[in-house]
Design a protein around this motif. Structure first.
Motif, PDB file in Angstrom:
ATOM      1  N   ILE A  43     -10.109   6.534  -7.830  1.00  0.00           N
ATOM      2  CA  ILE A  43      -9.072   6.180  -6.858  1.00  0.00           C
ATOM      3  C   ILE A  43      -9.219   4.707  -6.481  1.00  0.00           C
ATOM      4  CG2 ILE A  43      -8.133   6.677  -4.572  1.00  0.00           C
ATOM      5  CD1 ILE A  43      -9.414   9.489  -4.842  1.00  0.00           C
ATOM      6  N   VAL A  44      -8.120   3.965  -6.568  1.00  0.00           N
ATOM      7  CA  VAL A  44      -8.113   2.547  -6.224  1.00  0.00           C
ATOM      8  C   VAL A  44      -7.218   2.363  -5.005  1.00  0.00           C
ATOM      9  CG1 VAL A  44      -7.639   0.198  -7.008  1.00  0.00           C
ATOM     10  CG2 VAL A  44      -8.466   1.923  -8.645  1.00  0.00           C
ATOM     11  N   CYS A  45      -7.833   2.029  -3.870  1.00  0.00           N
ATOM     12  CA  CYS A  45      -7.096   1.902  -2.606  1.00  0.00           C
ATOM     13  C   CYS A  45      -6.564   0.482  -2.411  1.00  0.00           C
ATOM     14  CB  CYS A  45      -7.995   2.289  -1.438  1.00  0.00           C
ATOM     15  SG  CYS A  45      -8.503   4.021  -1.473  1.00  0.00           S
ATOM     16  N   ASP A  46      -5.738   0.332  -1.381  1.00  0.00           N
ATOM     17  CA  ASP A  46      -5.058  -0.946  -1.178  1.00  0.00           C
ATOM     18  C   ASP A  46      -5.975  -2.054  -0.681  1.00  0.00           C
ATOM     19  OD1 ASP A  46      -5.458   0.043   1.354  1.00  0.00           O
ATOM     20  OD2 ASP A  46      -3.326   0.176   1.883  1.00  0.00           O
ATOM     21  N   ASP A  47      -7.213  -1.726  -0.279  1.00  0.00           N
ATOM     22  CA  ASP A  47      -8.154  -2.762   0.140  1.00  0.00           C
ATOM     23  C   ASP A  47      -9.168  -3.082  -0.944  1.00  0.00           C
ATOM     24  OD1 ASP A  47      -9.462  -0.319   0.266  1.00  0.00           O
ATOM     25  OD2 ASP A  47     -10.657  -0.860   2.031  1.00  0.00           O
ATOM     26  N   ALA A  48      -8.949  -2.575  -2.156  1.00  0.00           N
ATOM     27  CA  ALA A  48      -9.913  -2.780  -3.242  1.00  0.00           C
ATOM     28  C   ALA A  48      -9.753  -4.161  -3.861  1.00  0.00           C
ATOM     29  CB  ALA A  48      -9.719  -1.714  -4.309  1.00  0.00           C
ATOM     30  N   ASP A  49     -10.815  -4.608  -4.505  1.00  0.00           N
ATOM     31  CA  ASP A  49     -10.749  -5.796  -5.349  1.00  0.00           C
ATOM     32  C   ASP A  49     -10.143  -5.343  -6.677  1.00  0.00           C
ATOM     33  OD1 ASP A  49     -11.270  -7.809  -7.225  1.00  0.00           O
ATOM     34  OD2 ASP A  49     -13.132  -8.419  -6.241  1.00  0.00           O
ATOM     35  N   LEU A  50      -8.853  -5.586  -6.848  1.00  0.00           N
ATOM     36  CA  LEU A  50      -8.133  -5.044  -8.002  1.00  0.00           C
ATOM     37  C   LEU A  50      -8.690  -5.546  -9.322  1.00  0.00           C
ATOM     38  CD1 LEU A  50      -4.296  -4.855  -7.303  1.00  0.00           C
ATOM     39  CD2 LEU A  50      -6.029  -3.070  -7.170  1.00  0.00           C
ATOM     40  N   ALA A  51      -9.008  -6.824  -9.395  1.00  0.00           N
ATOM     41  CA  ALA A  51      -9.507  -7.385 -10.651  1.00  0.00           C
ATOM     42  C   ALA A  51     -10.834  -6.736 -11.033  1.00  0.00           C
ATOM     43  CB  ALA A  51      -9.658  -8.892 -10.530  1.00  0.00           C
ATOM     44  N   ALA A  52     -11.711  -6.559 -10.044  1.00  0.00           N
ATOM     45  CA  ALA A  52     -13.000  -5.935 -10.320  1.00  0.00           C
ATOM     46  C   ALA A  52     -12.822  -4.476 -10.722  1.00  0.00           C
ATOM     47  CB  ALA A  52     -13.901  -6.044  -9.094  1.00  0.00           C
ATOM     48  N   ALA A  53     -11.896  -3.784 -10.052  1.00  0.00           N
ATOM     49  CA  ALA A  53     -11.651  -2.378 -10.375  1.00  0.00           C
ATOM     50  C   ALA A  53     -11.100  -2.234 -11.793  1.00  0.00           C
ATOM     51  CB  ALA A  53     -10.692  -1.769  -9.360  1.00  0.00           C
TER      52      ALA A  53
END
Length: 491
Positions: free
Chosen positions: A267-277
Protein backbone atom coordinates in the motif's frame (compact mmCIF):
# COMPACT_ATOMS: atom_id res chain seq x y z
CA UNK A 1 31.44 -34.62 -2.82
CA UNK A 2 30.83 -30.87 -2.86
CA UNK A 3 33.58 -30.37 -5.44
CA UNK A 4 32.10 -33.11 -7.62
CA UNK A 5 28.66 -31.48 -7.54
CA UNK A 6 29.66 -27.90 -8.28
CA UNK A 7 32.23 -28.76 -10.97
CA UNK A 8 30.49 -29.80 -14.20
CA UNK A 9 31.21 -33.20 -15.68
CA UNK A 10 33.04 -33.40 -19.05
CA UNK A 11 29.71 -32.94 -20.87
CA UNK A 12 29.02 -29.76 -18.88
CA UNK A 13 26.17 -31.32 -16.88
CA UNK A 14 26.31 -31.11 -13.08
CA UNK A 15 25.91 -34.38 -11.18
CA UNK A 16 23.19 -34.41 -8.52
CA UNK A 17 23.53 -37.68 -6.58
CA UNK A 18 21.12 -38.93 -3.98
CA UNK A 19 22.22 -39.71 -0.42
CA UNK A 20 20.49 -42.71 1.12
CA UNK A 21 21.55 -44.80 4.07
CA UNK A 22 24.87 -43.04 4.46
CA UNK A 23 25.93 -43.52 0.82
CA UNK A 24 25.97 -41.18 -2.16
CA UNK A 25 24.18 -42.75 -5.13
CA UNK A 26 24.73 -41.61 -8.70
CA UNK A 27 23.53 -44.64 -10.66
CA UNK A 28 20.11 -46.02 -11.56
CA UNK A 29 17.31 -43.98 -13.14
CA UNK A 30 18.19 -40.34 -13.80
CA UNK A 31 16.32 -37.15 -14.67
CA UNK A 32 17.92 -34.30 -16.58
CA UNK A 33 17.18 -30.70 -15.71
CA UNK A 34 16.93 -28.46 -18.78
CA UNK A 35 18.11 -24.96 -17.91
CA UNK A 36 15.28 -22.47 -18.60
CA UNK A 37 17.66 -19.90 -20.08
CA UNK A 38 20.20 -22.12 -21.85
CA UNK A 39 17.53 -24.63 -22.95
CA UNK A 40 20.21 -27.31 -22.54
CA UNK A 41 20.71 -30.04 -19.97
CA UNK A 42 22.43 -28.48 -16.95
CA UNK A 43 22.15 -31.17 -14.24
CA UNK A 44 21.43 -34.87 -13.92
CA UNK A 45 19.77 -36.28 -10.79
CA UNK A 46 19.56 -39.83 -9.51
CA UNK A 47 15.82 -40.38 -9.11
CA UNK A 48 14.52 -42.19 -6.04
CA UNK A 49 12.39 -45.31 -6.33
CA UNK A 50 9.53 -46.20 -3.93
CA UNK A 51 11.79 -48.58 -2.00
CA UNK A 52 14.27 -45.75 -1.42
CA UNK A 53 11.70 -43.76 0.57
CA UNK A 54 11.09 -46.68 2.92
CA UNK A 55 14.83 -47.35 3.25
CA UNK A 56 15.55 -43.70 4.01
CA UNK A 57 12.86 -43.53 6.69
CA UNK A 58 14.07 -46.73 8.36
CA UNK A 59 17.69 -45.56 8.31
CA UNK A 60 16.74 -42.14 9.69
CA UNK A 61 14.88 -43.69 12.61
CA UNK A 62 17.98 -45.63 13.68
CA UNK A 63 20.33 -42.71 12.87
CA UNK A 64 18.31 -40.23 14.91
CA UNK A 65 19.59 -41.72 18.16
CA UNK A 66 23.24 -41.03 17.35
CA UNK A 67 22.52 -37.53 16.03
CA UNK A 68 20.46 -36.72 19.10
CA UNK A 69 23.38 -37.63 21.35
CA UNK A 70 25.56 -34.89 19.86
CA UNK A 71 25.92 -32.07 22.36
CA UNK A 72 24.32 -28.77 21.30
CA UNK A 73 27.78 -27.19 21.29
CA UNK A 74 29.00 -29.83 18.84
CA UNK A 75 26.05 -29.21 16.53
CA UNK A 76 26.64 -25.46 16.78
CA UNK A 77 30.32 -25.76 15.87
CA UNK A 78 29.42 -27.79 12.76
CA UNK A 79 26.80 -25.24 11.74
CA UNK A 80 29.28 -22.39 12.20
CA UNK A 81 31.70 -24.20 9.90
CA UNK A 82 28.88 -24.71 7.41
CA UNK A 83 28.22 -20.96 7.47
CA UNK A 84 31.87 -20.21 6.73
CA UNK A 85 31.96 -22.81 3.98
CA UNK A 86 28.81 -21.38 2.37
CA UNK A 87 30.50 -18.00 2.25
CA UNK A 88 33.60 -19.49 0.61
CA UNK A 89 31.66 -21.50 -1.99
CA UNK A 90 29.02 -18.86 -2.74
CA UNK A 91 30.10 -18.31 -6.34
CA UNK A 92 30.08 -22.02 -7.18
CA UNK A 93 26.57 -22.63 -5.86
CA UNK A 94 25.25 -19.33 -7.24
CA UNK A 95 26.37 -20.52 -10.66
CA UNK A 96 24.31 -23.69 -10.21
CA UNK A 97 21.31 -21.53 -9.30
CA UNK A 98 21.76 -19.56 -12.52
CA UNK A 99 22.00 -22.70 -14.63
CA UNK A 100 19.21 -24.74 -13.05
CA UNK A 101 16.74 -21.93 -12.46
CA UNK A 102 17.73 -18.93 -14.57
CA UNK A 103 18.27 -16.93 -11.38
CA UNK A 104 20.56 -13.94 -11.99
CA UNK A 105 24.02 -14.36 -10.54
CA UNK A 106 23.58 -11.32 -8.28
CA UNK A 107 20.43 -12.87 -6.79
CA UNK A 108 22.16 -16.22 -6.39
CA UNK A 109 25.10 -14.65 -4.59
CA UNK A 110 22.63 -12.88 -2.30
CA UNK A 111 20.90 -16.18 -1.60
CA UNK A 112 24.21 -17.80 -0.61
CA UNK A 113 24.95 -14.89 1.70
CA UNK A 114 21.63 -15.70 3.35
CA UNK A 115 22.57 -19.39 3.53
CA UNK A 116 25.67 -18.42 5.50
CA UNK A 117 23.61 -16.21 7.81
CA UNK A 118 20.98 -18.92 8.27
CA UNK A 119 23.49 -21.58 9.27
CA UNK A 120 25.11 -19.12 11.69
CA UNK A 121 21.74 -18.31 13.29
CA UNK A 122 20.96 -22.04 13.52
CA UNK A 123 24.27 -22.48 15.35
CA UNK A 124 23.28 -19.79 17.84
CA UNK A 125 19.89 -21.43 18.37
CA UNK A 126 21.52 -24.80 19.03
CA UNK A 127 23.40 -23.19 21.89
CA UNK A 128 20.14 -21.85 23.36
CA UNK A 129 18.34 -25.17 23.61
CA UNK A 130 17.49 -25.86 27.24
CA UNK A 131 14.51 -26.29 29.51
CA UNK A 132 12.78 -25.07 32.66
CA UNK A 133 12.46 -25.70 36.34
CA UNK A 134 8.71 -25.74 36.87
CA UNK A 135 7.04 -24.00 39.84
CA UNK A 136 5.35 -27.18 41.07
CA UNK A 137 5.60 -26.14 44.72
CA UNK A 138 3.40 -23.12 44.06
CA UNK A 139 0.36 -25.37 44.51
CA UNK A 140 -0.31 -27.55 47.52
CA UNK A 141 -0.29 -30.87 45.66
CA UNK A 142 3.14 -30.12 44.28
CA UNK A 143 4.86 -29.55 47.65
CA UNK A 144 7.76 -31.93 48.14
CA UNK A 145 8.34 -32.49 44.41
CA UNK A 146 10.56 -31.06 41.68
CA UNK A 147 9.71 -30.98 37.96
CA UNK A 148 12.08 -30.17 35.09
CA UNK A 149 11.70 -29.98 31.33
CA UNK A 150 14.05 -29.96 28.37
CA UNK A 151 13.58 -29.80 24.61
CA UNK A 152 14.47 -33.17 23.08
CA UNK A 153 14.92 -33.92 19.37
CA UNK A 154 11.72 -34.96 17.61
CA UNK A 155 13.66 -37.78 15.94
CA UNK A 156 13.16 -37.82 12.17
CA UNK A 157 12.35 -34.64 10.23
CA UNK A 158 11.28 -34.38 6.61
CA UNK A 159 12.20 -31.23 4.68
CA UNK A 160 10.39 -30.65 1.37
CA UNK A 161 11.83 -27.62 -0.38
CA UNK A 162 10.67 -25.49 -3.36
CA UNK A 163 12.56 -24.40 -6.45
CA UNK A 164 12.48 -20.64 -6.00
CA UNK A 165 15.01 -20.33 -3.15
CA UNK A 166 16.27 -23.91 -2.92
CA UNK A 167 19.55 -23.16 -1.16
CA UNK A 168 18.39 -20.84 1.61
CA UNK A 169 15.09 -22.57 2.32
CA UNK A 170 16.94 -25.86 2.60
CA UNK A 171 19.44 -24.20 4.94
CA UNK A 172 16.53 -23.10 7.15
CA UNK A 173 14.95 -26.54 7.32
CA UNK A 174 18.09 -28.67 7.46
CA UNK A 175 20.03 -26.25 9.67
CA UNK A 176 17.29 -25.91 12.27
CA UNK A 177 16.58 -29.63 12.25
CA UNK A 178 20.24 -30.48 12.79
CA UNK A 179 20.51 -27.81 15.49
CA UNK A 180 17.62 -29.57 17.24
CA UNK A 181 19.42 -32.93 17.02
CA UNK A 182 17.32 -34.69 14.39
CA UNK A 183 18.10 -36.92 11.45
CA UNK A 184 16.66 -35.17 8.39
CA UNK A 185 15.36 -36.50 5.10
CA UNK A 186 15.46 -33.91 2.33
CA UNK A 187 13.12 -34.21 -0.64
CA UNK A 188 14.64 -31.88 -3.24
CA UNK A 189 12.71 -29.91 -5.88
CA UNK A 190 13.11 -31.53 -9.32
CA UNK A 191 14.04 -28.12 -10.77
CA UNK A 192 17.09 -27.68 -8.49
CA UNK A 193 18.63 -31.09 -7.77
CA UNK A 194 22.27 -30.02 -7.98
CA UNK A 195 21.78 -26.96 -5.75
CA UNK A 196 20.06 -29.16 -3.16
CA UNK A 197 22.81 -31.76 -3.30
CA UNK A 198 25.43 -29.02 -2.91
CA UNK A 199 23.83 -27.67 0.31
CA UNK A 200 23.59 -31.18 1.78
CA UNK A 201 27.22 -31.89 0.84
CA UNK A 202 28.23 -28.56 2.36
CA UNK A 203 26.83 -29.51 5.77
CA UNK A 204 28.57 -32.89 5.65
CA UNK A 205 31.85 -31.28 4.61
CA UNK A 206 31.50 -28.99 7.62
CA UNK A 207 31.59 -32.06 9.85
CA UNK A 208 28.00 -33.24 10.25
CA UNK A 209 27.82 -37.03 10.64
CA UNK A 210 26.40 -38.81 7.63
CA UNK A 211 23.58 -40.07 9.86
CA UNK A 212 22.30 -36.48 10.07
CA UNK A 213 20.89 -36.18 6.56
CA UNK A 214 19.63 -38.04 3.52
CA UNK A 215 18.67 -36.61 0.13
CA UNK A 216 16.12 -37.97 -2.31
CA UNK A 217 15.25 -36.69 -5.77
CA UNK A 218 11.92 -37.32 -7.44
CA UNK A 219 8.38 -36.15 -7.92
CA UNK A 220 5.22 -36.00 -5.86
CA UNK A 221 4.98 -39.75 -5.39
CA UNK A 222 8.27 -39.83 -3.48
CA UNK A 223 7.19 -36.87 -1.38
CA UNK A 224 3.88 -38.55 -0.57
CA UNK A 225 5.62 -41.78 0.45
CA UNK A 226 7.96 -39.90 2.75
CA UNK A 227 5.10 -37.89 4.28
CA UNK A 228 3.23 -41.10 5.06
CA UNK A 229 6.24 -42.89 6.56
CA UNK A 230 5.50 -43.66 10.24
CA UNK A 231 9.12 -42.99 11.19
CA UNK A 232 8.79 -39.28 10.29
CA UNK A 233 7.88 -37.12 13.29
CA UNK A 234 7.75 -33.63 11.80
CA UNK A 235 7.38 -32.25 8.27
CA UNK A 236 8.44 -28.82 7.06
CA UNK A 237 7.06 -27.99 3.63
CA UNK A 238 7.33 -24.88 1.48
CA UNK A 239 5.32 -24.71 -1.72
CA UNK A 240 1.87 -24.11 -3.15
CA UNK A 241 -1.30 -24.23 -1.08
CA UNK A 242 -2.63 -27.09 -3.18
CA UNK A 243 0.48 -29.21 -2.65
CA UNK A 244 0.46 -28.28 1.03
CA UNK A 245 -3.01 -29.76 1.34
CA UNK A 246 -1.75 -32.96 -0.28
CA UNK A 247 1.17 -33.06 2.17
CA UNK A 248 -1.21 -32.73 5.10
CA UNK A 249 -3.45 -35.51 3.80
CA UNK A 250 -0.51 -37.86 3.23
CA UNK A 251 1.08 -37.02 6.59
CA UNK A 252 -1.88 -37.76 8.79
CA UNK A 253 -1.28 -37.12 12.49
CA UNK A 254 2.19 -35.59 12.27
CA UNK A 255 3.53 -32.21 13.27
CA UNK A 256 3.46 -29.88 10.25
CA UNK A 257 5.05 -26.55 9.37
CA UNK A 258 3.54 -25.31 6.12
CA UNK A 259 4.73 -22.15 4.34
CA UNK A 260 2.43 -21.90 1.35
CA UNK A 261 1.44 -19.38 -1.29
CA UNK A 262 0.97 -15.64 -1.26
CA UNK A 263 -0.69 -12.78 -3.10
CA UNK A 264 1.25 -9.96 -1.53
CA UNK A 265 -0.12 -6.43 -1.36
CA UNK A 266 1.85 -3.22 -0.89
CA UNK A 267 0.00 0.00 0.00
CA UNK A 268 1.37 3.40 -1.03
CA UNK A 269 -0.23 6.28 0.88
CA UNK A 270 -0.38 9.95 -0.02
CA UNK A 271 2.42 10.87 2.41
CA UNK A 272 4.87 8.33 0.96
CA UNK A 273 8.09 9.07 -0.86
CA UNK A 274 6.76 8.02 -4.26
CA UNK A 275 10.13 7.75 -5.99
CA UNK A 276 11.53 5.55 -3.23
CA UNK A 277 8.39 3.40 -3.20
CA UNK A 278 8.50 2.94 -6.97
CA UNK A 279 12.18 2.00 -6.93
CA UNK A 280 11.65 -0.49 -4.10
CA UNK A 281 8.67 -2.10 -5.82
CA UNK A 282 10.63 -2.41 -9.06
CA UNK A 283 13.62 -4.01 -7.35
CA UNK A 284 11.57 -6.40 -5.24
CA UNK A 285 8.79 -7.15 -7.69
CA UNK A 286 11.08 -8.70 -10.29
CA UNK A 287 13.97 -10.20 -8.33
CA UNK A 288 14.08 -13.92 -9.11
CA UNK A 289 11.58 -13.05 -11.88
CA UNK A 290 8.93 -12.47 -9.24
CA UNK A 291 9.07 -16.12 -8.16
CA UNK A 292 8.69 -15.54 -4.45
CA UNK A 293 5.67 -16.02 -2.23
CA UNK A 294 6.14 -12.45 -0.94
CA UNK A 295 7.08 -10.86 -4.26
CA UNK A 296 5.33 -7.55 -4.94
CA UNK A 297 2.12 -8.43 -6.79
CA UNK A 298 -0.61 -5.91 -5.90
CA UNK A 299 0.38 -2.27 -5.34
CA UNK A 300 -2.47 -0.09 -4.09
CA UNK A 301 -1.77 3.63 -4.56
CA UNK A 302 -3.88 6.52 -3.24
CA UNK A 303 -5.85 7.64 -6.28
CA UNK A 304 -4.49 11.21 -6.76
CA UNK A 305 -0.96 9.75 -6.95
CA UNK A 306 -1.73 6.78 -9.19
CA UNK A 307 -0.54 8.09 -12.55
CA UNK A 308 2.61 9.61 -11.09
CA UNK A 309 3.44 6.32 -9.37
CA UNK A 310 2.75 4.28 -12.51
CA UNK A 311 5.09 6.52 -14.50
CA UNK A 312 7.83 6.24 -11.86
CA UNK A 313 7.44 2.47 -11.58
CA UNK A 314 7.45 2.03 -15.35
CA UNK A 315 10.68 4.01 -15.67
CA UNK A 316 12.35 1.93 -12.94
CA UNK A 317 11.23 -1.33 -14.56
CA UNK A 318 12.45 -0.21 -18.00
CA UNK A 319 15.89 0.30 -16.46
CA UNK A 320 16.15 -3.32 -15.30
CA UNK A 321 18.59 -5.41 -17.33
CA UNK A 322 17.03 -8.61 -18.66
CA UNK A 323 19.23 -11.38 -19.98
CA UNK A 324 21.75 -14.12 -19.28
CA UNK A 325 21.59 -15.04 -15.58
CA UNK A 326 25.35 -15.70 -15.60
CA UNK A 327 26.00 -12.06 -16.56
CA UNK A 328 26.79 -10.20 -13.29
CA UNK A 329 24.89 -7.15 -14.59
CA UNK A 330 21.61 -9.02 -15.19
CA UNK A 331 18.70 -8.03 -12.95
CA UNK A 332 16.04 -10.35 -14.35
CA UNK A 333 16.74 -13.79 -15.78
CA UNK A 334 14.31 -16.46 -16.84
CA UNK A 335 11.42 -18.02 -15.00
CA UNK A 336 11.54 -21.66 -13.97
CA UNK A 337 10.22 -22.89 -17.33
CA UNK A 338 8.45 -21.74 -20.48
CA UNK A 339 5.05 -22.88 -19.26
CA UNK A 340 5.31 -20.59 -16.22
CA UNK A 341 6.21 -17.60 -18.39
CA UNK A 342 3.35 -18.32 -20.78
CA UNK A 343 0.87 -18.61 -17.89
CA UNK A 344 1.80 -15.19 -16.50
CA UNK A 345 1.69 -13.62 -19.96
CA UNK A 346 -1.77 -15.08 -20.58
CA UNK A 347 -3.01 -13.58 -17.32
CA UNK A 348 -1.66 -10.18 -18.39
CA UNK A 349 -3.47 -10.50 -21.70
CA UNK A 350 -6.67 -11.42 -19.89
CA UNK A 351 -6.35 -8.28 -17.71
CA UNK A 352 -5.92 -6.07 -20.80
CA UNK A 353 -9.04 -7.58 -22.33
CA UNK A 354 -10.83 -6.53 -19.14
CA UNK A 355 -9.70 -2.89 -19.46
CA UNK A 356 -6.20 -2.83 -17.94
CA UNK A 357 -3.17 -1.37 -19.65
CA UNK A 358 0.37 -2.71 -19.85
CA UNK A 359 2.86 0.13 -19.44
CA UNK A 360 6.00 -1.98 -19.93
CA UNK A 361 6.73 -5.60 -20.79
CA UNK A 362 3.99 -7.94 -21.88
CA UNK A 363 6.28 -10.08 -24.05
CA UNK A 364 8.42 -13.14 -23.52
CA UNK A 365 11.30 -15.05 -25.10
CA UNK A 366 10.97 -18.67 -24.11
CA UNK A 367 11.03 -18.83 -20.31
CA UNK A 368 12.11 -15.20 -20.01
CA UNK A 369 9.16 -12.90 -19.36
CA UNK A 370 10.06 -9.27 -19.81
CA UNK A 371 9.21 -7.43 -16.56
CA UNK A 372 5.59 -6.37 -16.89
CA UNK A 373 3.50 -3.66 -15.21
CA UNK A 374 -0.29 -3.97 -15.45
CA UNK A 375 -2.10 -0.77 -14.46
CA UNK A 376 -5.68 -0.71 -13.20
CA UNK A 377 -6.69 -4.31 -13.89
CA UNK A 378 -10.25 -5.40 -13.02
CA UNK A 379 -10.64 -6.36 -9.37
CA UNK A 380 -11.49 -9.94 -10.36
CA UNK A 381 -8.62 -10.40 -12.84
CA UNK A 382 -6.33 -13.39 -12.35
CA UNK A 383 -3.36 -11.06 -11.84
CA UNK A 384 -5.19 -9.62 -8.82
CA UNK A 385 -6.92 -12.56 -7.17
CA UNK A 386 -4.49 -15.42 -7.91
CA UNK A 387 -0.83 -15.88 -7.04
CA UNK A 388 1.11 -14.63 -10.06
CA UNK A 389 4.54 -15.98 -9.01
CA UNK A 390 6.15 -14.29 -11.98
CA UNK A 391 7.68 -11.11 -13.36
CA UNK A 392 4.51 -9.03 -13.21
CA UNK A 393 3.30 -6.28 -10.87
CA UNK A 394 -0.19 -4.77 -10.83
CA UNK A 395 -1.01 -1.21 -9.77
CA UNK A 396 -4.48 -0.29 -8.53
CA UNK A 397 -6.00 2.88 -7.02
CA UNK A 398 -7.61 3.26 -3.60
CA UNK A 399 -9.56 6.09 -2.00
CA UNK A 400 -10.03 5.14 1.65
CA UNK A 401 -7.42 3.56 3.92
CA UNK A 402 -9.83 1.34 5.87
CA UNK A 403 -11.37 0.14 2.62
CA UNK A 404 -8.03 -0.78 1.06
CA UNK A 405 -7.19 -2.88 4.12
CA UNK A 406 -10.44 -4.79 3.56
CA UNK A 407 -9.53 -5.18 -0.12
CA UNK A 408 -6.15 -6.62 0.78
CA UNK A 409 -7.82 -9.03 3.20
CA UNK A 410 -10.19 -10.33 0.53
CA UNK A 411 -7.40 -12.62 -0.68
CA UNK A 412 -7.40 -16.26 0.42
CA UNK A 413 -3.69 -15.75 1.19
CA UNK A 414 -2.13 -13.84 4.05
CA UNK A 415 1.62 -14.05 4.10
CA UNK A 416 3.16 -10.58 4.15
CA UNK A 417 2.31 -6.99 3.15
CA UNK A 418 4.11 -3.71 2.59
CA UNK A 419 3.07 -0.19 3.60
CA UNK A 420 4.59 3.14 2.59
CA UNK A 421 3.53 5.87 5.02
CA UNK A 422 4.88 8.07 7.81
CA UNK A 423 1.57 8.04 9.71
CA UNK A 424 1.94 6.02 12.92
CA UNK A 425 -1.83 5.72 13.19
CA UNK A 426 -2.04 4.07 9.78
CA UNK A 427 0.88 1.80 10.67
CA UNK A 428 -0.73 0.54 13.87
CA UNK A 429 -4.12 0.15 12.20
CA UNK A 430 -2.64 -1.86 9.35
CA UNK A 431 -0.61 -4.03 11.73
CA UNK A 432 -3.79 -4.81 13.65
CA UNK A 433 -6.24 -5.18 10.77
CA UNK A 434 -4.29 -6.78 7.93
CA UNK A 435 -4.70 -10.56 7.86
CA UNK A 436 -1.05 -11.35 7.25
CA UNK A 437 1.83 -12.90 9.13
CA UNK A 438 4.06 -9.86 8.70
CA UNK A 439 3.91 -6.17 7.78
CA UNK A 440 6.88 -4.26 6.33
CA UNK A 441 6.65 -0.49 6.82
CA UNK A 442 8.35 1.81 4.31
CA UNK A 443 9.28 -1.26 2.33
CA UNK A 444 7.49 -3.61 0.01
CA UNK A 445 6.05 -7.00 0.92
CA UNK A 446 9.23 -8.63 -0.38
CA UNK A 447 11.64 -8.15 2.52
CA UNK A 448 12.84 -10.80 4.93
CA UNK A 449 15.48 -11.21 7.61
CA UNK A 450 16.27 -14.87 8.19
CA UNK A 451 16.39 -14.60 11.98
CA UNK A 452 12.95 -12.93 12.18
CA UNK A 453 9.71 -15.00 12.33
CA UNK A 454 8.27 -15.58 8.85
CA UNK A 455 4.99 -17.25 7.95
CA UNK A 456 1.38 -16.64 7.15
CA UNK A 457 -2.28 -17.09 7.96
CA UNK A 458 -5.24 -18.43 6.00
CA UNK A 459 -4.12 -20.37 2.91
CA UNK A 460 -0.56 -19.12 3.33
CA UNK A 461 -0.01 -21.85 5.91
CA UNK A 462 0.93 -22.04 9.56
CA UNK A 463 4.07 -22.19 11.65
CA UNK A 464 6.96 -19.76 11.43
CA UNK A 465 10.17 -20.22 9.47
CA UNK A 466 13.07 -18.76 11.38
CA UNK A 467 15.60 -20.90 13.22
CA UNK A 468 14.34 -20.07 16.72
CA UNK A 469 10.75 -21.02 15.98
CA UNK A 470 11.75 -23.95 13.78
CA UNK A 471 13.86 -25.47 16.54
CA UNK A 472 10.73 -25.43 18.70
CA UNK A 473 8.84 -27.26 15.95
CA UNK A 474 11.67 -29.78 15.56
CA UNK A 475 11.81 -30.63 19.26
CA UNK A 476 9.46 -32.07 21.88
CA UNK A 477 9.15 -31.05 25.52
CA UNK A 478 10.10 -33.88 27.89
CA UNK A 479 9.21 -33.61 31.58
CA UNK A 480 11.05 -35.14 34.53
CA UNK A 481 9.08 -35.44 37.76
CA UNK A 482 11.11 -36.05 40.96
CA UNK A 483 8.69 -37.19 43.63
CA UNK A 484 9.72 -36.71 47.23
CA UNK A 485 12.73 -34.62 46.11
CA UNK A 486 12.24 -30.90 46.39
CA UNK A 487 14.44 -27.91 45.77
CA UNK A 488 11.66 -25.71 47.19
CA UNK A 489 11.27 -27.06 50.70
CA UNK A 490 8.87 -29.64 52.11
CA UNK A 491 6.43 -27.57 54.22
Amino acid sequence: MLDTIVDPSPDGVAVAPALVGGKWIDDGPVAERIGPFTRLAVSRASVAQPADAAAAAEYARAASRSVGRLAPATRAEILDRAAALAARRREDIARLLALELGKPLKDGLGELDRVADTFAVCAAEARRIGGDVLPVAGWARGIGNTALTYRAPAGVALAITPFNAPANLLAHKLGASFAAGNSTIVKAPPQAPAVSAAVVALLLEAGAPVEAVQLLHGGGEIGAALCAAPEVAVISFTGSAETGEAVARAAGAKRLVLELGGNAATIVCDDADLAAAAKTCARTGYSNSGQSCISVQRVYVQRPLLETFVDLLTAEVEALKVGDPLDPATDVGSMVDEAAAERVLSWATEAVEGGARITVGGTRDGATLNPTVVAEPPADASVVVREVFGALVTVLPFDDFDTVLQTCNASRFGLQAGLFTRDIGRILTAWRELEVGGLVVNGSSNYRLDHVPFGGVKDSGFGRESPHYMVEDYTVVKTLMLRGMSIWGDN
